[in-house]
Design a protein around this motif. Structure first.
Motif, PDB file in Angstrom:
ATOM      1  N   ALA B 249       0.838  -1.204   0.000  1.00 59.58           N
ATOM      2  CA  ALA B 249       0.000   0.000   0.000  1.00 59.58           C
ATOM      3  C   ALA B 249       0.873   1.254   0.000  1.00 59.58           C
ATOM      4  CB  ALA B 249      -0.913  -0.011   1.227  1.00 59.58           C
ATOM      5  N   LEU B 250       1.946   1.222   0.791  1.00 58.33           N
ATOM      6  CA  LEU B 250       2.841   2.386   0.843  1.00 58.33           C
ATOM      7  C   LEU B 250       3.512   2.612  -0.510  1.00 58.33           C
ATOM      8  CD1 LEU B 250       4.465   1.897   4.360  1.00 58.33           C
ATOM      9  CD2 LEU B 250       2.782   3.606   3.686  1.00 58.33           C
ATOM     10  N   ILE B 251       3.879   1.501  -1.163  1.00 56.09           N
ATOM     11  CA  ILE B 251       4.495   1.635  -2.486  1.00 56.09           C
ATOM     12  C   ILE B 251       3.506   2.245  -3.476  1.00 56.09           C
ATOM     13  CG2 ILE B 251       5.332   0.303  -4.454  1.00 56.09           C
ATOM     14  CD1 ILE B 251       6.768  -1.497  -2.400  1.00 56.09           C
ATOM     15  N   ALA B 252       2.244   1.818  -3.348  1.00 58.53           N
ATOM     16  CA  ALA B 252       1.216   2.407  -4.210  1.00 58.53           C
ATOM     17  C   ALA B 252       1.123   3.914  -3.969  1.00 58.53           C
ATOM     18  CB  ALA B 252      -0.138   1.751  -3.950  1.00 58.53           C
ATOM     19  N   SER B 253       1.223   4.322  -2.683  1.00 59.24           N
ATOM     20  CA  SER B 253       1.147   5.760  -2.398  1.00 59.24           C
ATOM     21  C   SER B 253       2.352   6.481  -2.994  1.00 59.24           C
ATOM     22  CB  SER B 253       1.055   6.004  -0.888  1.00 59.24           C
ATOM     23  OG  SER B 253       2.306   5.765  -0.254  1.00 59.24           O
ATOM     24  N   GLY B 254       3.508   5.803  -2.975  1.00 54.27           N
ATOM     25  CA  GLY B 254       4.694   6.391  -3.595  1.00 54.27           C
ATOM     26  C   GLY B 254       4.490   6.625  -5.085  1.00 54.27           C
ATOM     27  N   LEU B 255       3.815   5.673  -5.720  1.00 55.22           N
ATOM     28  CA  LEU B 255       3.524   5.828  -7.149  1.00 55.22           C
ATOM     29  C   LEU B 255       2.647   7.050  -7.402  1.00 55.22           C
ATOM     30  CD1 LEU B 255       2.920   2.173  -8.349  1.00 55.22           C
ATOM     31  CD2 LEU B 255       4.564   3.787  -9.283  1.00 55.22           C
ATOM     32  N   VAL B 256       1.690   7.262  -6.497  1.00 50.77           N
ATOM     33  CA  VAL B 256       0.823   8.432  -6.653  1.00 50.77           C
ATOM     34  C   VAL B 256       1.643   9.715  -6.532  1.00 50.77           C
ATOM     35  CG1 VAL B 256      -1.091   9.719  -5.637  1.00 50.77           C
ATOM     36  CG2 VAL B 256      -1.234   7.233  -5.858  1.00 50.77           C
ATOM     37  N   LEU B 257       2.564   9.741  -5.566  1.00 49.94           N
ATOM     38  CA  LEU B 257       3.433  10.915  -5.408  1.00 49.94           C
ATOM     39  C   LEU B 257       4.224  11.174  -6.690  1.00 49.94           C
ATOM     40  CD1 LEU B 257       4.690  13.106  -3.661  1.00 49.94           C
ATOM     41  CD2 LEU B 257       6.299  11.431  -2.782  1.00 49.94           C
ATOM     42  N   PHE B 258       4.735  10.079  -7.260  1.00 46.60           N
ATOM     43  CA  PHE B 258       5.467  10.162  -8.513  1.00 46.60           C
ATOM     44  C   PHE B 258       4.582  10.769  -9.607  1.00 46.60           C
ATOM     45  CE2 PHE B 258       6.753   7.881 -12.472  1.00 46.60           C
ATOM     46  CZ  PHE B 258       7.974   8.504 -12.635  1.00 46.60           C
ATOM     47  N   ALA B 259       3.327  10.303  -9.659  1.00 48.78           N
ATOM     48  CA  ALA B 259       2.400  10.805 -10.680  1.00 48.78           C
ATOM     49  C   ALA B 259       2.121  12.294 -10.483  1.00 48.78           C
ATOM     50  CB  ALA B 259       1.098  10.008 -10.646  1.00 48.78           C
ATOM     51  N   ILE B 260       1.943  12.703  -9.221  1.00 43.22           N
ATOM     52  CA  ILE B 260       1.665  14.120  -8.959  1.00 43.22           C
ATOM     53  C   ILE B 260       2.847  14.985  -9.414  1.00 43.22           C
ATOM     54  CG2 ILE B 260       1.261  15.857  -7.160  1.00 43.22           C
ATOM     55  CD1 ILE B 260      -0.136  13.689  -5.518  1.00 43.22           C
ATOM     56  N   THR B 261       4.040  14.555  -9.060  1.00 42.63           N
ATOM     57  CA  THR B 261       5.239  15.294  -9.456  1.00 42.63           C
ATOM     58  C   THR B 261       5.318  15.427 -10.965  1.00 42.63           C
ATOM     59  OG1 THR B 261       6.240  14.096  -7.629  1.00 42.63           O
ATOM     60  CG2 THR B 261       7.677  15.509  -8.901  1.00 42.63           C
ATOM     61  N   LEU B 262       4.991  14.306 -11.646  1.00 46.65           N
ATOM     62  CA  LEU B 262       5.039  14.296 -13.107  1.00 46.65           C
ATOM     63  C   LEU B 262       4.059  15.309 -13.686  1.00 46.65           C
ATOM     64  CD1 LEU B 262       6.765  12.408 -14.860  1.00 46.65           C
ATOM     65  CD2 LEU B 262       4.677  11.122 -15.347  1.00 46.65           C
ATOM     66  N   VAL B 263       2.856  15.322 -13.139  1.00 50.65           N
ATOM     67  CA  VAL B 263       1.825  16.248 -13.633  1.00 50.65           C
ATOM     68  C   VAL B 263       2.288  17.691 -13.437  1.00 50.65           C
ATOM     69  CG1 VAL B 263      -0.491  17.126 -13.168  1.00 50.65           C
ATOM     70  CG2 VAL B 263      -0.095  14.658 -13.345  1.00 50.65           C
ATOM     71  N   VAL B 264       2.854  17.973 -12.259  1.00 49.12           N
ATOM     72  CA  VAL B 264       3.326  19.335 -11.979  1.00 49.12           C
ATOM     73  C   VAL B 264       4.393  19.759 -12.981  1.00 49.12           C
ATOM     74  CG1 VAL B 264       4.677  20.691 -10.338  1.00 49.12           C
ATOM     75  CG2 VAL B 264       2.735  19.354  -9.537  1.00 49.12           C
ATOM     76  N   ASN B 265       5.319  18.843 -13.254  1.00 48.94           N
ATOM     77  CA  ASN B 265       6.387  19.177 -14.189  1.00 48.94           C
ATOM     78  C   ASN B 265       5.877  19.404 -15.600  1.00 48.94           C
ATOM     79  OD1 ASN B 265       9.074  19.364 -13.066  1.00 48.94           O
ATOM     80  ND2 ASN B 265       8.642  17.337 -12.243  1.00 48.94           N
ATOM     81  N   ILE B 266       4.929  18.556 -16.016  1.00 46.45           N
ATOM     82  CA  ILE B 266       4.366  18.724 -17.359  1.00 46.45           C
ATOM     83  C   ILE B 266       3.648  20.061 -17.452  1.00 46.45           C
ATOM     84  CG2 ILE B 266       2.610  17.851 -18.945  1.00 46.45           C
ATOM     85  CD1 ILE B 266       3.413  15.019 -17.943  1.00 46.45           C
ATOM     86  N   ALA B 267       2.902  20.392 -16.386  1.00 48.63           N
ATOM     87  CA  ALA B 267       2.182  21.670 -16.384  1.00 48.63           C
ATOM     88  C   ALA B 267       3.167  22.826 -16.521  1.00 48.63           C
ATOM     89  CB  ALA B 267       1.365  21.799 -15.100  1.00 48.63           C
ATOM     90  N   ALA B 268       4.290  22.751 -15.792  1.00 46.10           N
ATOM     91  CA  ALA B 268       5.282  23.822 -15.855  1.00 46.10           C
ATOM     92  C   ALA B 268       5.859  23.946 -17.258  1.00 46.10           C
ATOM     93  CB  ALA B 268       6.399  23.555 -14.848  1.00 46.10           C
ATOM     94  N   ARG B 269       6.139  22.793 -17.873  1.00 45.38           N
ATOM     95  CA  ARG B 269       6.680  22.818 -19.234  1.00 45.38           C
ATOM     96  C   ARG B 269       5.690  23.438 -20.213  1.00 45.38           C
ATOM     97  NH1 ARG B 269      11.335  19.998 -20.404  1.00 45.38           N
ATOM     98  NH2 ARG B 269      12.159  19.076 -18.515  1.00 45.38           N
ATOM     99  N   LEU B 270       4.417  23.126 -20.022  1.00 47.23           N
ATOM    100  CA  LEU B 270       3.409  23.700 -20.910  1.00 47.23           C
ATOM    101  C   LEU B 270       3.367  25.212 -20.760  1.00 47.23           C
ATOM    102  CD1 LEU B 270       0.454  21.164 -20.683  1.00 47.23           C
ATOM    103  CD2 LEU B 270       2.036  21.553 -22.565  1.00 47.23           C
ATOM    104  N   VAL B 271       3.439  25.684 -19.509  1.00 44.51           N
ATOM    105  CA  VAL B 271       3.411  27.127 -19.279  1.00 44.51           C
ATOM    106  C   VAL B 271       4.581  27.796 -19.985  1.00 44.51           C
ATOM    107  CG1 VAL B 271       3.660  28.919 -17.524  1.00 44.51           C
ATOM    108  CG2 VAL B 271       2.172  26.979 -17.105  1.00 44.51           C
TER     109      VAL B 271
END
Lengths: 258, 283
Positions: B249-271
């Motif tokens: 379960a903790l590893i799954a939560s880590g994956l979510v953190l990874f996904a959030i970071t990815l989304v933030v970075n993509i958003a920044a690149r788009l800006v």
């Protein structure tokens, strides 16, 4: 309104190094005055003292007097910022703001004087771009970046930006040295058109250019490496290039040195 | 990268299969006992604490960077730049300990004040105002990411071509107008990148947050009250005594953190990409 500049006893320093010494001259309104001379003789430095751009370099300072129609530009109560709004400048390399569109570049100076009505800004932008002979080339792409234009167009954009705030004087520091001959010709034609409205001062390494466009020419020279630059001679351009009174001037314009 | 992702997914799937709650909306995190767990509260805690940290740190960091690059005398600028670089290299556990030992007791008073007088703003509302709150964690994160953002922004501001600054000055701009006209627009993509780097560090920060927050579960905008948790802090707190399902379960939560970071970075690149032709890269 074109105004007259009177300079008396002006020295300019970079730290302890004296770059120009005891320059005195009168720059006539509504005419083109050219500064010529070998590299390092202080003509660009002198130009930058006229709108107080010299002092933005750390350690640089000026002594002496510069009067614009009787107003002392170095008086204690005069802000450098207000001097630069009266005396515009065009640089050696075209330097439009890369983050701004063509329109925003021309309007940049206006924005400093507070927000204006859109229609008024539109008018000024069009008038300035027409004044810089650029309107027909860019009127369909005013919202495109200024950095996308050719070098000559960029330089005319910079001229439009400078004249948009309606200065009294326009200083040009080797404005054509980064341009091809066709673009250079366009800028020279433009200077001749603009001189009815502005007092124009141009620094140039190109003596044919000085001979073609200017009404009066000042020849700067320095006695040797590390010595301050001085004005050797200033006169009608036709006289400087045909019958100068100083030997050094004649040597320089005939290509014997420099 | 792909191998790591595959490994994490393989580890996480068994836990997700036995999960009795909905992983994305459940706020309870009890994989070891009732096998009910969800990421909602943790993800919320991570995002809100990091965003608050960024909101606090960014203006200060940009101000510090501008001061160093354009206002301070050369010697002071050199000294300050050195200090900022040094601060950027301090390990996060030091910030965490500083937070627990100094900031938590110190800040309870100001938080009570905020709660009493600005309690009508939902963010500052709540009954159990305490030092160990989300806002305290955000302050620590802000202090932590400030030097990084400032150091990168300073480098970017120093890259602004002299000719652009002179163009602005020659138009009669004051120093501040010159900064607004030439320096900030030119530095904008770099500052956004710096902010995203800071945000990424804040979201991934483990120890400092784990030390301060009381590790409760729940979604609440009352950032002054004693509650809150984050994905990274939860992993640090729970990994040691986790059952295999808990670990998954903790590893799954880590994956979510990874996904959030990815989304933030993509958003920044788009800006950044949206204004690419105005970036100055062509000049």
């Amino acid at each position: 309104m074109a105004k007259q500049i009177t300079v008396s006893g002006l020295d300019a320093y970079y730290g302890s190094h004296k770059a120009i010494e005891d320059v005195s001259m009168t720059i006539e309104p509504a005419s083109i005055t050219a500064f010529i001379g070998p590299s390092g003789c202080g003509k660009s430095t002198f130009l930058r003292t006229l709108n107080r751009m010299h002092e933005v370099i750390p350690g640089a300072r000026v002594q002496g007097k510069v009067m614009l129609d009787g107003q002392d530009l170095y008086a204690g109560d005069i802000e450098p910022v207000s001097v630069r709004r009266m005396i515009g400048m065009v640089f050696q390399r075209p330097n439009p703001f890369p983050t701004m569109s063509i329109y925003e570049n021309v309007a940049a100076g206006l924005r400093l004087n507070g927000r204006q009505a859109k229609s008024k800004t539109d008018d000024v932008v069009e008038r300035s771009l027409r004044g810089a002979n650029l309107w027909n080339e860019v009127k369909d792409r005013l919202n495109k970046p200024g950095a996308g234009l050719s070098g000559g167009q960029q330089q005319r954009l910079c001229i439009a930006r400078a004249i948009a705030v309606q200065p009294d004087v326009l200083l040009m520091d080797e404005p054509c040295s980064a341009l091809d001959p066709i673009s250079t010709l366009a800028i020279e034609d433009l200077m001749v058109e603009l001189k009815s409205e502005f007092t124009i001062v141009i620094v140039t390494h190109n003596m044919q250019q000085a001979a073609r466009v200017s009404d009066r020419t000042a020849f700067f020279n320095l006695a040797g490496q590390g010595q301050p630059g001085k004005v050797i001679e200033m006169d009608e351009t036709s006289r400087i290039f045909t019958n100068p009174s100083e030997k050094a001037t004649e040597d320089y314009i005939t290509g014997r040195f420099g | 990268m792909a191998a790591i992702a595959v490994f994490l997914v393989v580890e996480a799937v068994p836990a997700l299969r036995v999960n009795k709650g909905d992983f994305f909306s459940e706020v309870i995190w009890d994989p070891n006992g009732t096998q009910t767990f969800g990421i909602a509260a943790l993800a919320f805690g991570t995002v809100i604490s990091s965003l608050l940290a960024l909101v606090m740190a960014l203006p200060v960091a940009v101000g510090v960077a501008l001061f160093i690059s354009h206002y301070a005398p050369r010697r002071l600028a050199g000294l300050l730049g050195y200090v900022i670089d040094l601060l950027a290299a301090v390990p996060s556990v030091v910030y965490g300990l500083w937070g627990v030992v100094f900031l938590v007791p110190f800040i309870t008073g100001p938080w009570k004040f905020l709660n009493e007088y600005l309690g009508w703003i939902p963010l500052f509302a709540g009954d159990s105002v305490a030092g160990r709150s989300v806002l305290t964690a955000s302050v620590i994160l802000a202090v932590m990411i400030l030097p990084i953002i400032a150091a990168i922004s300073r480098e970017v501001f120093l890259q602004v071509p002299r000719s652009h600054e002179e163009a602005a000055l020659a138009l009669g701009a004051t120093r501040w107008e010159m900064i607004r006209m030439a320096v900030l627009p030119f530095g904008r993509p770099g500052v956004i990148s710096a902010a995203m780097l800071g945000l990424g560090r804040a979201m991934g920060e483990t120890i400092a947050v784990a030390l301060v927050l009381p590790a409760t579960f729940g979604i609440s905008f009352q950032i002054l009250t004693a509650q809150g948790n984050s994905i990274a802090a939860n992993i640090a707190n729970g990994f040691g005594e986790a059952t295999p399902i808990g670990r998954g379960a903790l590893i799954a939560s880590g994956l979510v953190l990874f996904a959030i970071t990815l989304v933030v970075n993509i958003a920044a690149r788009l800006v950044i990409a949206r204004r690419k032709e105005f970036s100055g890269a062509a000049a």
